[in-house]
Design an enzyme around this catalytic site. Structure first.
Site, PDB file in Angstrom:
ATOM      1  N   HIS A  86       0.791  -1.288   0.176  1.00 54.79           N
ATOM      2  CA  HIS A  86      -0.052  -0.067  -0.021  1.00 54.79           C
ATOM      3  C   HIS A  86       0.837   1.299   0.217  1.00 54.79           C
ATOM      4  O   HIS A  86       2.012   1.145   0.534  1.00 54.79           O
ATOM      5  CB  HIS A  86      -0.803   0.054   1.265  1.00 54.79           C
ATOM      6  CG  HIS A  86      -2.175   0.849   1.175  1.00 54.79           C
ATOM      7  ND1 HIS A  86      -2.036   2.158   1.239  1.00 54.79           N
ATOM      8  CD2 HIS A  86      -3.626   0.753   0.895  1.00 54.79           C
ATOM      9  CE1 HIS A  86      -3.146   2.879   1.161  1.00 54.79           C
ATOM     10  NE2 HIS A  86      -4.113   1.840   0.805  1.00 54.79           N
TER      11      HIS A  86
ATOM     12  N   ASP B 260      -7.888  -5.266  -0.040  1.00 54.24           N
ATOM     13  CA  ASP B 260      -8.595  -6.231  -0.764  1.00 54.24           C
ATOM     14  C   ASP B 260      -8.068  -7.569  -0.899  1.00 54.24           C
ATOM     15  O   ASP B 260      -8.567  -8.403  -1.339  1.00 54.24           O
ATOM     16  CB  ASP B 260      -7.973  -5.767  -2.159  1.00 54.24           C
ATOM     17  CG  ASP B 260      -8.587  -4.309  -2.603  1.00 54.24           C
ATOM     18  OD1 ASP B 260      -7.550  -3.344  -2.709  1.00 54.24           O
ATOM     19  OD2 ASP B 260      -9.648  -4.178  -2.801  1.00 54.24           O
TER      20      ASP B 260
END
Ligand code: SDX
Length: 441
Positions: free
Chosen positions: A317, A375
């Site tokens: 991320h 996700d």
């Protein structure tokens, strides 16, 4: 008696940029937030020095001031208007979080009922919009349908296009938040060749969406409260996330004065990318590609190879260099949903948990602080709930519409906002004379 000297005004923090030649120097104000990194205000940099800054991925650039969402990537903290995502996921519901993001405070019971009524009574779409779907192939990706249909809302709702009218902004906001589940469910039904289902006003936001997606006119749809709660929680976890790619797209589109429906369609397009909201769909494809636990080491090895385009989807991320707090809640929800559905053995979940274990012990992932993100688990839950992989990012878009709208309204209502227009480092040709085609080659 001597007058006590007034306390000296605190010295304003500044940052000075000095050219190595020493000929040019610029002192710039430093602005402090409530929490999080301070910023150097470089708005006068080009006018006073002739320099641009250079930050292609905006890794060190604050594009705006905002009060909506705060992320501490090192600590794995996510706050919405000061409330931790874990607490909102545990105690709140999506409509309440939507109100919080839009208005800045948790609603009173009365305010919540009024807000829910406003959303509920905008869930139907213009009947003519249903013919719009006929133009798509049945096997169109539902995100392509979402981009098209949401952008087309501006061709149907002319009475909520004026972004300078607060009332029209509010109606457009209600319409977008309310109609996204209806449009998404219609995209799914169209792909299945099943009739569209109309919303039912007595159902909650998540219940309505599940019924419009999986219900059929031939029989009553029975709401499973555990799945409805899981759906609502998944919406909460995806509602907003500071200035991510799709939110920045919405803000940039909105800065030109584009109507809200066009701006949200732009956000949907950006979210579709596998590096962003498309990752939940990509995680499932990756797990299917890995296929068996014995293949994990080979794929982990490939994900480190700069010459190999393979990446571990659902890991890493831009901001989180710790566990994504949403992933933790998602993992817990995953076990709840599979338990409720009586799924005792889910090979993809077993594979995902083994992949997570191996990756979190791997020096490369540890050194680069690559953790599972929101996700990583969502696709497994959504698949267990019956959604096809192609619908995963659509669900992300439904939830993120609330965040996009909140951020768009904050930008529109900011008196200092201007059209976003970045500059560049130009490394192309300098001026050269036109060459007639006879002289080329
Ligand atoms: C979302 O911004 C948001 O807030 C997004 C989001 C939201 O709610 O809006 O949180 C939703 O988009 C979550 C992220 C979903 N995407 C994925 O899961 C796709 C896989 N992840 C990568 O594509 C990547 O981690 C990104 C895109 C998420 C972040 O990329 P960055 O910040 O540009 O980091 P990077 O690509 O520069 O990576 C840093 C290093 C690189 O190695 P070096 O060049 O330093 O040697 O880490 C490596 C990368 O190669 N790396 C990975 C990796 N992710 C980064 N290596 C293997 N597998 C990965 N998944």
């Amino acid at each position: 008696m001597s007058q006590a000297k007034p306390a000296a005004a605190p010295k304003r923090k500044t940052a000075t940029l000095t050219e190595s030649s020493g000929n040019k120097s610029l002192e710039m104000p430093v602005m402090d937030g409530t929490i999080g990194p301070s910023v150097i205000d470089i708005r006068k940099l080009y006018a006073e020095t002739g320099y641009f800054t250079y930050d292609p991925g905006f890794t060190s650039t604050g594009s705006c001031e905002s009060k909506i969402t705060y992320i501490d990537g090192d600590e794995g903290v996510l706050l919405h208007r000061g409330y931790a995502i874990e607490e909102l996921a545990e105690h709140s519901d999506f409509m309440e979080v939507a109100y919080l993001l839009l208005n800045g405070e948790l609603p009173t019971l009365e305010e919540k009922k009024k807000f829910e009524h406003s959303i509920t009574y905008h869930t139907m779409v213009h009947e003519q919009l249903s013919t719009f779907y006929r133009g798509f192939r049945r096997d169109a990706h539902p995100m392509a349908v979402m981009c098209g249909v949401v952008g087309a809302l501006s061709a149907f709702y002319h009475d909520s296009l004026d972004i300078n009218d607060p009332h029209q902004r509010m109606i457009a906001s209600f319409r977008l938040i309310a109609k996204m589940p209806t449009i998404a469910a219609m995209a799914y039904k169209y792909s299945m060749g099943q009739p569209f289902m109309y919303p039912k006003n007595k159902l909650s936001y998540a219940e309505n969406f599940l019924r419009m997606t999986f219900g059929v006119p031939a029989e009553e749809y029975e709401i499973n409260p555990v799945l409805a709660k899981a759906m609502d929680r998944i919406f909460i976890l995806h509602a907003d996330h500071e200035q991510n790619a799709s939110t920045s797209t919405v803000r940039l589109a909105g800065s030109s004065g584009a109507n809200p429906f066009a701006c949200i369609a732009a956000g949907i397009a950006s979210l579709w990318g596998p590096a962003h909201g498309g990752a939940n769909e990509a995680v499932l494809s990756m797990l299917r590609q890995i296929g068996d636990k014995k293949n994990i080491p080979e794929y982990v090895k490939r994900s480190k190879d700069k010459n190999d385009t393979f990446r571990l989807m659902g890991f890493g991320h831009r901001v989180y260099k710790n566990y994504d707090p949403r992933a933790q809640v998602m993992r817990k929800t995953c076990h709840e949903v599979l338990g409720e559905l009586g799924v005792r053995h889910e090979p993809l979940l077993d594979l995902a948990m083994e992949l997570e274990r191996i990756a979190l012990e791997d020096e490369y992932f540890v050194s680069k602080k690559l953790y599972p993100n929101v996700d990583f688990y969502s696709g497994i839950i959504l698949r267990a709930m019956g959604f096809p992989t192609s619908m995963f990012t659509v669900l992300f878009a439904i939830a993120r519409t609330v965040g996009w709208i909140a951020q768009w309204r904050e930008m529109i209502e900011d008196p200092s906002q201007k059209i976003g227009r970045p500059r560049q480092l130009y490394t192309g040709y300098t001026r050269r004379p036109y060459k007639p085609v006879q002289q080329r080659g």
